[in-house]
Design a protein around this motif. Structure first.
Motif, PDB file in Angstrom:
ATOM      1  N   ASP A  12       0.855  -1.184   0.000  1.00  0.00           N
ATOM      2  CA  ASP A  12       0.000   0.000   0.000  1.00  0.00           C
ATOM      3  C   ASP A  12       0.897   1.241   0.000  1.00  0.00           C
ATOM      4  N   THR A  13       1.001   1.889  -1.124  1.00  0.00           N
ATOM      5  CA  THR A  13       1.916   3.026  -1.277  1.00  0.00           C
ATOM      6  C   THR A  13       1.563   4.175  -0.351  1.00  0.00           C
ATOM      7  N   LYS A  14       0.289   4.511  -0.217  1.00  0.00           N
ATOM      8  CA  LYS A  14      -0.104   5.628   0.654  1.00  0.00           C
ATOM      9  C   LYS A  14       0.291   5.353   2.100  1.00  0.00           C
ATOM     10  N   HIS A  15       0.080   4.124   2.551  1.00  0.00           N
ATOM     11  CA  HIS A  15       0.483   3.754   3.919  1.00  0.00           C
ATOM     12  C   HIS A  15       1.996   3.860   4.070  1.00  0.00           C
ATOM     13  N   TRP A  16       2.742   3.341   3.100  1.00  0.00           N
ATOM     14  CA  TRP A  16       4.203   3.372   3.158  1.00  0.00           C
ATOM     15  C   TRP A  16       4.717   4.811   3.222  1.00  0.00           C
ATOM     16  N   LEU A  17       4.159   5.679   2.390  1.00  0.00           N
ATOM     17  CA  LEU A  17       4.600   7.077   2.382  1.00  0.00           C
ATOM     18  C   LEU A  17       4.303   7.777   3.708  1.00  0.00           C
ATOM     19  N   ALA A  18       3.182   7.461   4.335  1.00  0.00           N
ATOM     20  CA  ALA A  18       2.769   8.132   5.572  1.00  0.00           C
ATOM     21  C   ALA A  18       3.398   7.538   6.828  1.00  0.00           C
ATOM     22  N   SER A  19       4.008   6.385   6.717  1.00  0.00           N
ATOM     23  CA  SER A  19       4.504   5.680   7.900  1.00  0.00           C
ATOM     24  C   SER A  19       5.657   6.414   8.586  1.00  0.00           C
ATOM     25  N   PRO A  20       5.630   6.480   9.921  1.00  0.00           N
ATOM     26  CA  PRO A  20       6.742   7.067  10.668  1.00  0.00           C
ATOM     27  C   PRO A  20       7.873   6.068  10.931  1.00  0.00           C
ATOM     28  N   LYS A  21       7.667   4.804  10.637  1.00  0.00           N
ATOM     29  CA  LYS A  21       8.644   3.756  10.972  1.00  0.00           C
ATOM     30  C   LYS A  21       9.994   3.964  10.309  1.00  0.00           C
ATOM     31  N   ARG A  22      10.001   4.441   9.080  1.00  0.00           N
ATOM     32  CA  ARG A  22      11.253   4.647   8.344  1.00  0.00           C
ATOM     33  C   ARG A  22      12.165   5.606   9.101  1.00  0.00           C
ATOM     34  N   GLU A  23      11.606   6.766   9.476  1.00  0.00           N
ATOM     35  CA  GLU A  23      12.390   7.768  10.212  1.00  0.00           C
ATOM     36  C   GLU A  23      12.797   7.240  11.581  1.00  0.00           C
ATOM     37  N   GLU A  24      11.896   6.535  12.259  1.00  0.00           N
ATOM     38  CA  GLU A  24      12.206   5.982  13.579  1.00  0.00           C
ATOM     39  C   GLU A  24      13.357   4.981  13.498  1.00  0.00           C
ATOM     40  N   PHE A  25      13.263   4.050  12.568  1.00  0.00           N
ATOM     41  CA  PHE A  25      14.265   2.995  12.463  1.00  0.00           C
ATOM     42  C   PHE A  25      15.616   3.544  12.014  1.00  0.00           C
ATOM     43  N   PHE A  26      15.629   4.277  10.917  1.00  0.00           N
ATOM     44  CA  PHE A  26      16.898   4.758  10.375  1.00  0.00           C
ATOM     45  C   PHE A  26      17.469   5.934  11.167  1.00  0.00           C
ATOM     46  N   GLY A  27      16.618   6.750  11.744  1.00  0.00           N
ATOM     47  CA  GLY A  27      17.092   7.909  12.505  1.00  0.00           C
ATOM     48  C   GLY A  27      17.978   7.524  13.671  1.00  0.00           C
ATOM     49  N   THR A  36      11.961   9.831  -0.184  1.00  0.00           N
ATOM     50  CA  THR A  36      11.178   8.721  -0.728  1.00  0.00           C
ATOM     51  C   THR A  36      10.823   8.975  -2.187  1.00  0.00           C
ATOM     52  N   PHE A  37      10.690   7.877  -2.939  1.00  0.00           N
ATOM     53  CA  PHE A  37      10.376   7.942  -4.359  1.00  0.00           C
ATOM     54  C   PHE A  37       9.351   6.869  -4.700  1.00  0.00           C
ATOM     55  N   VAL A  38       8.503   7.170  -5.678  1.00  0.00           N
ATOM     56  CA  VAL A  38       7.486   6.235  -6.143  1.00  0.00           C
ATOM     57  C   VAL A  38       7.578   6.157  -7.665  1.00  0.00           C
ATOM     58  N   ASP A  39       7.553   4.950  -8.190  1.00  0.00           N
ATOM     59  CA  ASP A  39       7.559   4.732  -9.633  1.00  0.00           C
ATOM     60  C   ASP A  39       6.199   5.171 -10.181  1.00  0.00           C
ATOM     61  N   PRO A  40       6.146   6.186 -11.045  1.00  0.00           N
ATOM     62  CA  PRO A  40       4.853   6.669 -11.544  1.00  0.00           C
ATOM     63  C   PRO A  40       4.121   5.655 -12.416  1.00  0.00           C
ATOM     64  N   GLU A  41       4.832   4.695 -12.995  1.00  0.00           N
ATOM     65  CA  GLU A  41       4.189   3.692 -13.832  1.00  0.00           C
ATOM     66  C   GLU A  41       3.790   2.445 -13.055  1.00  0.00           C
ATOM     67  N   ASN A  42       4.356   2.275 -11.866  1.00  0.00           N
ATOM     68  CA  ASN A  42       4.017   1.154 -11.001  1.00  0.00           C
ATOM     69  C   ASN A  42       4.102   1.656  -9.558  1.00  0.00           C
ATOM     70  N   PRO A  43       3.050   2.269  -9.039  1.00  0.00           N
ATOM     71  CA  PRO A  43       3.104   2.926  -7.730  1.00  0.00           C
ATOM     72  C   PRO A  43       3.441   2.021  -6.547  1.00  0.00           C
ATOM     73  N   THR A  44       3.382   0.711  -6.719  1.00  0.00           N
ATOM     74  CA  THR A  44       3.777  -0.156  -5.610  1.00  0.00           C
ATOM     75  C   THR A  44       5.282  -0.401  -5.599  1.00  0.00           C
ATOM     76  N   ARG A  45       6.005   0.137  -6.562  1.00  0.00           N
ATOM     77  CA  ARG A  45       7.477   0.076  -6.587  1.00  0.00           C
ATOM     78  C   ARG A  45       7.989   1.404  -6.054  1.00  0.00           C
ATOM     79  N   VAL A  46       8.725   1.340  -4.950  1.00  0.00           N
ATOM     80  CA  VAL A  46       9.167   2.555  -4.267  1.00  0.00           C
ATOM     81  C   VAL A  46      10.660   2.478  -3.954  1.00  0.00           C
ATOM     82  N   ALA A  47      11.205   3.609  -3.521  1.00  0.00           N
ATOM     83  CA  ALA A  47      12.614   3.657  -3.157  1.00  0.00           C
ATOM     84  C   ALA A  47      12.832   4.670  -2.045  1.00  0.00           C
TER      85      ALA A  47
END
Length: 87
Positions: A12-27, A36-47
């Motif tokens: 779920d791309t919207k959930h992934w983008l909104a999640s605080p876990k990334r900042e918590e874990f890596f911070g 964060t980046f989202v593939d415009p042709e395949n929104p479930t592919r992120v970076a």
């Protein structure tokens, strides 16, 4: 401080983008400049692009239960994860 890219698929791309876990874990590892980046042709592919202070600590942390929990919370499909490190 090398730049690291992690790309993977998510449930779920919207959930992934909104999640605080990334900042918590890596911070807590001294990672900065997380973007964060989202593939415009395949929104479930992120970076994620970030600057890592200690690559050994970062790579070790990725093998922990805490990393698995954060990825599960974020809906990351771990079998798709690829990590690239600036050469």
């Amino acid at each position: 401080m090398p730049t690291v890219i992690g790309h993977h698929d998510v449930k779920d791309t919207k959930h992934w983008l909104a999640s605080p876990k990334r900042e918590e874990f890596f911070g807590r590892l001294g990672v900065t400049n997380i973007r964060t980046f989202v593939d415009p042709e395949n929104p479930t592919r992120v970076a994620v692009l970030m600057d890592g202070a200690d690559m050994d600590a970062l790579m070790a942390a990725m093998q922990t239960e805490q990393a698995a929990e954060a990825m599960a919370y974020d809906g990351v499909l771990p079998e798709t994860l690829v990590i690239l490190v600036e050469a």
